[in-house]
Design an enzyme around this catalytic site. Structure first.
Site, mmCIF file in Angstrom:
data_model
loop_
_atom_site.group_PDB
_atom_site.id
_atom_site.type_symbol
_atom_site.label_atom_id
_atom_site.label_comp_id
_atom_site.label_asym_id
_atom_site.label_seq_id
_atom_site.Cartn_x
_atom_site.Cartn_y
_atom_site.Cartn_z
ATOM 1 N N HIS A 158 -15.654 61.112 37.861
ATOM 2 C CA HIS A 158 -16.372 61.922 38.853
ATOM 3 C C HIS A 158 -17.359 62.881 38.172
ATOM 4 O O HIS A 158 -17.187 63.213 36.994
ATOM 5 C CB HIS A 158 -15.373 62.787 39.636
ATOM 6 C CG HIS A 158 -14.519 62.040 40.610
ATOM 7 N ND1 HIS A 158 -13.150 62.149 40.637
ATOM 8 C CD2 HIS A 158 -14.847 61.188 41.615
ATOM 9 C CE1 HIS A 158 -12.665 61.396 41.615
ATOM 10 N NE2 HIS A 158 -13.664 60.796 42.223
ATOM 11 N N CYS A 245 -8.972 68.841 40.891
ATOM 12 C CA CYS A 245 -8.560 67.790 41.847
ATOM 13 C C CYS A 245 -7.393 68.178 42.728
ATOM 14 O O CYS A 245 -7.235 67.622 43.811
ATOM 15 C CB CYS A 245 -8.119 66.534 41.108
ATOM 16 S SG CYS A 245 -9.116 66.094 39.731
#
Ligand code: CIR
Length: 255
Positions: A158, A245
């Protein structure tokens, strides 16, 4: 407030893109996750800890299910099919706090690909997030004063594996995974050699919550005067998750 979700007992069946599968100790992952929640409380967050979703292996990584702005929350459509059902409960948890907007097919977006720098929103074009998501974000956010830019990331899962904001006008980045030029005019702290996964830090006001493993990069942050609180995140790192996250931080008005 920080929204978290307890670790799924099926975490061992998580999605993996750049890492080889190694056994995850569920009890240890739970302990580390509880310690992470305690750190968030120490940093002043009320933690809304959602119950585990046993059938959704990656559901502890709540960041990917939504992106929070002061004006609204964007509910994502995760790039991995196995993760799509995670968004339902996150939308319900956010409904009391924000107007909701939804990313619609065929767009895909993981929250881990969105880096907000003031009114500038960078969106990583990754294996999980496509340019249709950038267009939908622009349509939702442009009218309320944000600029939305798609940026290339390479070699990592990401955008926020490659770069995170660690203080006002300051980013921590791994320049092998994202162009440094994107951050022209900002202060940049680069990850130390040998610590490629060290660019993911969770900023909560003036402190960053940070994995204890990356001691050299941590020193670089501290040398810049950035407050660092460390947490052992090693079990969930095997599932390709970092510290951003595992939570969705929501500024609650009037709190
Ligand atoms: C996945 O591949 O989707 C999970 N195993 C890890 C997600 C980590 N999330 C994040 O970096 N925002």
């Amino acid at each position: 407030m920080a929204i978290t979700r307890r670790v799924s007992p099926r975490i061992g069946e998580c999605e993996l893109t750049h890492l080889a599968r190694t056994p995850i100790d569920f009890a240890r992952a739970q302990e580390q996750h509880l310690a992470y929640e305690r750190c968030l409380e120490t940093l002043g967050c009320d933690v809304l800890s959602l119950p585990a979703e046993p059938d959704l292996p990656d559901s502890v990584f709540v960041e990917d299910a939504a992106v929070i702005f002061a004006e609204l929350a964007l509910i994502t459509r995760p790039g991995a099919e196995s993760r799509r059902a995670e968004t339902t409960s996150i939308a319900e948890a956010l409904r009391p706090y924000r107007a909701l907007r939804f990313i619609k097919p065929p767009a895909t977006l993981d929250g881990g690909d969105v880096l907000r720098l003031g009114r500038r929103v960078l969106v990583g074009l990754s294996s999980r997030t496509n340019s249709l998501a950038v267009e939908q974000m622009r349509a939702n956010l442009g009218p309320i004063g944000y600029t939305v830019e798609g940026v290339q990331v390479h070699g990592c899962l990401h955008l926020k594996s490659a770069a995170t904001e660690v203080a006002d006008n300051t980013v921590l980045l791994n320049a092998a995974w994202i162009e440094r030029g994107i951050f022209l005019g900002m202060d940049v702290v680069e990850t130390a050699p040998g610590e490629p996964f060290a660019a993911n830090a969770l900023r909560v006001r003036d402190v960053v919550l940070y994995p204890s493993t990356f001691s050299e990069t941590r020193r670089r942050l501290e040398q810049r005067g950035i407050g660092v609180m460390t947490v052992d995140a090693s079990e969930l790192a095997k599932a390709e998750g970092g510290v951003t996250c595992c939570s969705l931080v929501v500024e609650v008005r009037g709190a």
